[in-house]
Design a protein around this motif. Structure first.
Motif, mmCIF file in Angstrom:
data_model
loop_
_atom_site.group_PDB
_atom_site.id
_atom_site.type_symbol
_atom_site.label_atom_id
_atom_site.label_comp_id
_atom_site.label_asym_id
_atom_site.label_seq_id
_atom_site.Cartn_x
_atom_site.Cartn_y
_atom_site.Cartn_z
ATOM 1 N N ILE A 56 0.870 -0.979 0.194
ATOM 2 C CA ILE A 56 0.449 0.304 0.037
ATOM 3 C C ILE A 56 0.602 1.794 -0.224
ATOM 4 C CG2 ILE A 56 -0.350 0.356 2.456
ATOM 5 C CD1 ILE A 56 -3.673 0.176 0.025
ATOM 6 N N GLU A 57 1.384 0.892 0.860
ATOM 7 C CA GLU A 57 3.128 2.538 1.168
ATOM 8 C C GLU A 57 3.182 3.040 -0.737
ATOM 9 O OE1 GLU A 57 4.946 1.984 5.496
ATOM 10 O OE2 GLU A 57 6.129 1.011 3.270
ATOM 11 N N ARG A 58 2.986 1.829 -1.827
ATOM 12 C CA ARG A 58 4.109 2.753 -3.134
ATOM 13 C C ARG A 58 2.719 2.596 -3.859
ATOM 14 N NH1 ARG A 58 8.632 1.764 -5.676
ATOM 15 N NH2 ARG A 58 7.278 1.787 -7.253
ATOM 16 N N CYS A 165 0.093 6.177 -1.046
ATOM 17 C CA CYS A 165 1.450 7.342 -1.116
ATOM 18 C C CYS A 165 0.419 8.587 -1.936
ATOM 19 C CB CYS A 165 2.357 7.139 -1.857
ATOM 20 S SG CYS A 165 3.075 6.195 -3.234
ATOM 21 N N ARG A 166 -1.181 8.121 -2.175
ATOM 22 C CA ARG A 166 -1.650 8.816 -3.215
ATOM 23 C C ARG A 166 -1.424 10.376 -2.984
ATOM 24 N NH1 ARG A 166 -5.768 7.885 -6.413
ATOM 25 N NH2 ARG A 166 -7.091 9.598 -7.075
ATOM 26 N N ASP A 167 -0.884 10.710 -1.896
ATOM 27 C CA ASP A 167 -1.209 12.589 -1.392
ATOM 28 C C ASP A 167 0.272 13.243 -2.781
ATOM 29 O OD1 ASP A 167 -3.354 11.896 0.073
ATOM 30 O OD2 ASP A 167 -1.200 12.729 1.605
ATOM 31 N N VAL A 168 1.671 11.930 -2.941
ATOM 32 C CA VAL A 168 1.983 12.884 -3.668
ATOM 33 C C VAL A 168 1.738 12.736 -5.238
ATOM 34 C CG1 VAL A 168 3.503 10.904 -3.014
ATOM 35 C CG2 VAL A 168 2.952 10.903 -5.322
ATOM 36 N N ILE A 169 0.269 12.585 -5.877
ATOM 37 C CA ILE A 169 -0.253 13.092 -6.302
ATOM 38 C C ILE A 169 -0.240 14.905 -7.552
ATOM 39 C CG2 ILE A 169 -2.388 13.775 -8.521
ATOM 40 C CD1 ILE A 169 -3.262 10.374 -6.811
ATOM 41 N N ASP A 186 -0.300 13.616 -17.263
ATOM 42 C CA ASP A 186 -0.728 13.668 -16.321
ATOM 43 C C ASP A 186 0.061 12.541 -14.745
ATOM 44 O OD1 ASP A 186 -3.178 11.933 -14.720
ATOM 45 O OD2 ASP A 186 -2.991 12.165 -16.452
ATOM 46 N N ALA A 187 0.294 13.865 -13.572
ATOM 47 C CA ALA A 187 1.249 13.254 -12.633
ATOM 48 C C ALA A 187 0.944 11.635 -12.573
ATOM 49 C CB ALA A 187 1.357 13.993 -11.492
ATOM 50 N N GLU A 188 -0.939 11.618 -12.219
ATOM 51 C CA GLU A 188 -1.460 10.382 -11.551
ATOM 52 C C GLU A 188 -1.340 9.174 -12.392
ATOM 53 O OE1 GLU A 188 -5.247 10.832 -10.291
ATOM 54 O OE2 GLU A 188 -5.031 8.753 -9.967
ATOM 55 N N LEU A 189 -1.011 9.284 -13.183
ATOM 56 C CA LEU A 189 -0.925 8.712 -14.167
ATOM 57 C C LEU A 189 1.124 7.876 -14.649
ATOM 58 C CD1 LEU A 189 -3.678 8.577 -16.978
ATOM 59 C CD2 LEU A 189 -3.409 6.851 -15.319
ATOM 60 N N ALA A 218 8.912 10.321 -12.623
ATOM 61 C CA ALA A 218 7.647 9.639 -11.484
ATOM 62 C C ALA A 218 8.850 8.476 -11.319
ATOM 63 C CB ALA A 218 6.727 9.179 -12.576
ATOM 64 N N CYS A 219 9.732 8.020 -12.061
ATOM 65 C CA CYS A 219 10.528 7.049 -11.565
ATOM 66 C C CYS A 219 11.368 7.037 -10.620
ATOM 67 C CB CYS A 219 11.232 6.901 -12.474
ATOM 68 S SG CYS A 219 10.049 5.335 -14.046
ATOM 69 N N ALA A 220 12.154 7.840 -10.831
ATOM 70 C CA ALA A 220 13.015 9.141 -9.880
ATOM 71 C C ALA A 220 12.423 9.369 -8.666
ATOM 72 C CB ALA A 220 13.967 9.977 -10.444
ATOM 73 N N HIS A 221 10.910 9.577 -8.814
ATOM 74 C CA HIS A 221 10.681 9.617 -7.104
ATOM 75 C C HIS A 221 10.631 8.096 -6.249
ATOM 76 C CE1 HIS A 221 7.686 10.204 -4.293
ATOM 77 N NE2 HIS A 221 7.003 9.454 -4.551
ATOM 78 N N PHE A 222 10.134 7.557 -7.084
ATOM 79 C CA PHE A 222 10.527 6.145 -6.770
ATOM 80 C C PHE A 222 11.990 5.583 -6.567
ATOM 81 C CE2 PHE A 222 6.222 5.883 -8.141
ATOM 82 C CZ PHE A 222 5.442 5.990 -6.130
ATOM 83 N N GLY A 223 12.727 6.237 -6.846
ATOM 84 C CA GLY A 223 14.396 5.587 -6.524
ATOM 85 C C GLY A 223 14.759 5.527 -7.622
ATOM 86 N N CYS A 224 14.486 5.567 -8.550
ATOM 87 C CA CYS A 224 15.099 4.796 -9.711
ATOM 88 C C CYS A 224 16.354 5.907 -9.746
ATOM 89 C CB CYS A 224 14.560 4.505 -11.549
ATOM 90 S SG CYS A 224 13.411 3.208 -11.414
ATOM 91 N N ILE A 225 17.384 5.373 -10.706
ATOM 92 C CA ILE A 225 18.669 6.847 -11.707
ATOM 93 C C ILE A 225 18.103 7.005 -13.449
ATOM 94 C CG2 ILE A 225 20.805 7.243 -12.713
ATOM 95 C CD1 ILE A 225 20.389 7.198 -8.759
#
Ligand SMILES: C[S@@+](CC[C@H](N)C(=O)[O-])C[C@H]1O[C@@H](n2cnc3c(N)ncnc32)[C@H](O)[C@@H]1O
Ligand SMILES: [Zn+2]
Lengths: 429, 137
Positions: A56-58, A165-169, A186-189, A218-225
């Protein structure tokens, strides 16, 4: 163990794919026990509360996950189910502070009705204080109503495990982003797309049609390079203070933007080596952004000289481009994925599909890639799909499929771009 | 362009792809800069097996950067051994050096040259341009 996922009633067709992707990302199994695009409530089986929390956190499309305490088509059957599932656990919460939430879908409940619902659970032997703020344990009653009806059709009760983490939208809202274009996702998608790509720390992600870098962000938000390229160098360089890098800076993730470069995917400088964890893109299909590749319309040409100097060595040289078929581009993207993704790495790709059956574009295929999920976003007059592929470990690739694919390649390269033709005709049928 | 990215690119010409001399591309008149990146030793660990170490050595040599060890470091070279109990392993100096070299060392201005066909790709403000004129497509 069974869990209830409560989602937003938004981008419904992407929710199941997101849940499955997040389980894959974290390396555990999920079994979807009940799911419908018409309902925000979904029941799944997961190995543990910890797994439920990680999942759920992701999540972007879900709101919260609960340990399922009971469900039923009316309150009597709900209470009965709850008793048989959880009676042995009740004593754990004897002295805990607690709170009850009530969520109704497609209906409303008055304050007294809500009170009555909570009262109906008074057989639970909870002696702790009732506290809305930070209770030790929080329960939620979720009611599903068919539109226009007064009694719920399905009711669930669960113990809150965690929120999404829906708030990050909001954080990534395009309205607040310094550098965007008409084709920015758009940010959500974009965030959902990153989840389907299994974005995560320590991974390398690439967008070959990077534009203003919506997917890498969006991918970098989740930690990707992240790495991106585009045939139009101006979009990476931007204008004045506004460029791809300024977007990354705005979100404090500039330290994950590895590089941007100018390149045509059909003449890519990237080597055929299995180094990428994910390829995410929204290739152009000629509606707003012309699909172009390097080369001259007139076919092979001689080198051009200006005053005895190679034209292409002039500082302001812009190489000519020619049209290309969308079908061929899709095939090229998948082949590029087959060549460069690590085992189980993903190609996540947006493509249009007309609602009209006769112009439906087939899913592109490649023997090294397995189609994992297809989600559809509907617009007024058209729709688009998000396709997710997994790079099969080479030992799993079917040799017959490879030879069939190689045989057929070459025949399909240059069909007309059906979607584009249809679009300009205004979808007359 | 970062040196990590340079390790994954060759000449964009299809005619050059099969030639071993189209990789690595050779920097010329390169102006280097350090760009701060997030230090992530696990990411380095993910990248190590994908690197062409020899090509990296050639590039370091051509850019007059410090000489690299003769072979690719192992994942175990990135973390201090014998960390106590459950505390996460501390990154080593090797990890820090590799981070600086691969992720932070940037060619800001200059050319990348293919030694198979001689074609030059320009890098401006850190962004390399791999577009080809029609006679090279
Ligand atoms: C739909 S937009 C992608 C938008 C992007 N997702 C964003 O967030 O801004 C498609 C992009 O593909 C680029 N493009 C078109 N043909 C290309 C090609 N042959 N190779 C690489 N990029 C290309 C266009 O310049 C455009 O920026
Ligand atoms: Zn070359």
């Amino acid at each position: 163990m069974e869990y209830l996922i409560r989602s937003a009633q938004q981008h419904e067709d992407f929710r199941e794919a997101e849940i499955k992707a997040l389980a894959t990302l974290h390396g555990f199994d999920v079994e979807i026990l009940s799911y419908s695009n018409e309902s925000p409530y979904c029941v799944v089986r997961l190995p543990s509360d910890d797994a439920a929390k990680l999942l759920i956190e992701r999540s972007i499309l879900a709101c919260a996950i609960y340990r399922l305490w009971g469900q039923g088509s009316d309150y009597d059957s709900l209470h009965e189910d709850l008793r048989s599932r959880t009676e042995s656990e009740w004593s754990k919460y004897k002295v805990s502070s607690f709170w009850f939430q009530i969520k109704t879908f497609q209906s409303k409940r008055s304050a007294t009705a809500r009170q009555d619902i909570v009262e109906s659970f008074s057989y639970l032997p909870f002696d702790g204080p009732i506290t809305p703020q930070n209770p030790d344990v929080e329960f939620c009653v979720c009611e599903y109503f068919d539109k226009g009806t007064l009694t719920p059709k399905q009711i669930y009760m669960g113990r809150l495990i965690g929120n999404s983490c829906r708030d990050v939208i909001n954080v990534y809202d395009l309205k607040k982003r310094s550098y965007i274009s008409t084709t920015s996702m758009d940010a959500e998608l974009a965030l959902v797309t990153a989840n389907l790509a299994l974005a995560g720390p320590n991974k390398l992600m690439y967008d070959p049609f990077v534009g203003t870098a919506g997917f890498p962000i969006a991918c970098a938000h989740f930690g990707c390079i992240v790495l991106g390229s585009d045939i139009d160098g101006r979009c990476i360089r931007g204008k004045g203070e506004k460029d791809v890098l300024s977007n990354f800076r705005q979100y404090g993730i500039a330290g994950r933007w590895l590089d941007g470069f100018t390149a045509d995917l059909t003449n890519t400088p990237l080597r055929k080596r299995r180094f990428l964890d994910a390829i995410v893109c929204d290739p152009p299909y000629g509606v707003r952004e012309g699909l172009k590749v390097l080369g001259s319309k007139r076919g092979p040409v001689e080198e051009v000289y200006i005053d005895g100097k190679s034209a292409y060595k002039q500082a302001d040289y812009v190489p000519p481009k020619k049209q290309y078929s969308f079908t061929a581009m899709l095939r090229d993207i998948l082949q590029f994925g087959a060549d460069t993704l690590v085992d189980n790495g993903r190609v996540v790709l947006w493509m249009p599909t007309a609602n009209d059956a006769d112009v439906e574009l087939p899913f592109p295929q490649n023997p090294y890639l397995e189609l994992v999920s297809v989600s559809v976003q509907e617009f007024n007059k058209w729709s688009r799909r998000l396709l997710v592929y997994r790079r099969l470990p080479s030992v799993e690739v079917d040799a017959a499929a490879i030879s069939a694919y190689n045989h057929q390649a070459g025949h399909t390269a240059d069909e007309l771009n059906d979607f584009r033709r249809k679009y300009f005709q205004g979808f007359k049928s | 362009m970062k040196l990590l990215t340079l390790n994954f690119v060759s000449c964009a010409r299809k005619a050059c792809k099969s030639s071993t001399s189209s990789f690595p591309l050779h920097p010329r008149d390169a102006e280097l800069e350090l760009v701060e990146m997030e230090f992530n030793p696990q990411f380095l660990q993910n990248m190590l097996p994908k690197l062409e170490w020899e090509a990296l050595q050639i590039i370091c040599n051509e850019l007059a950067l410090p000489t690299l060890p003769s072979s690719t470091p192992a994942a175990s070279d990135l973390f201090e051994s014998g960390g106590e109990g459950s505390s996460p392993a501390q990154p080593t100096q090797v990890a820090r050096d590799l981070h600086k070299l691969l992720l932070e060392t940037t060619i800001r201005e200059g050319l990348l040259v293919c030694s198979n066909c001689g074609h030059e790709y320009a890098i401006k403000e850190g962004i390399a341009n791999f577009l080809l004129p029609p006679h090279l497509v």
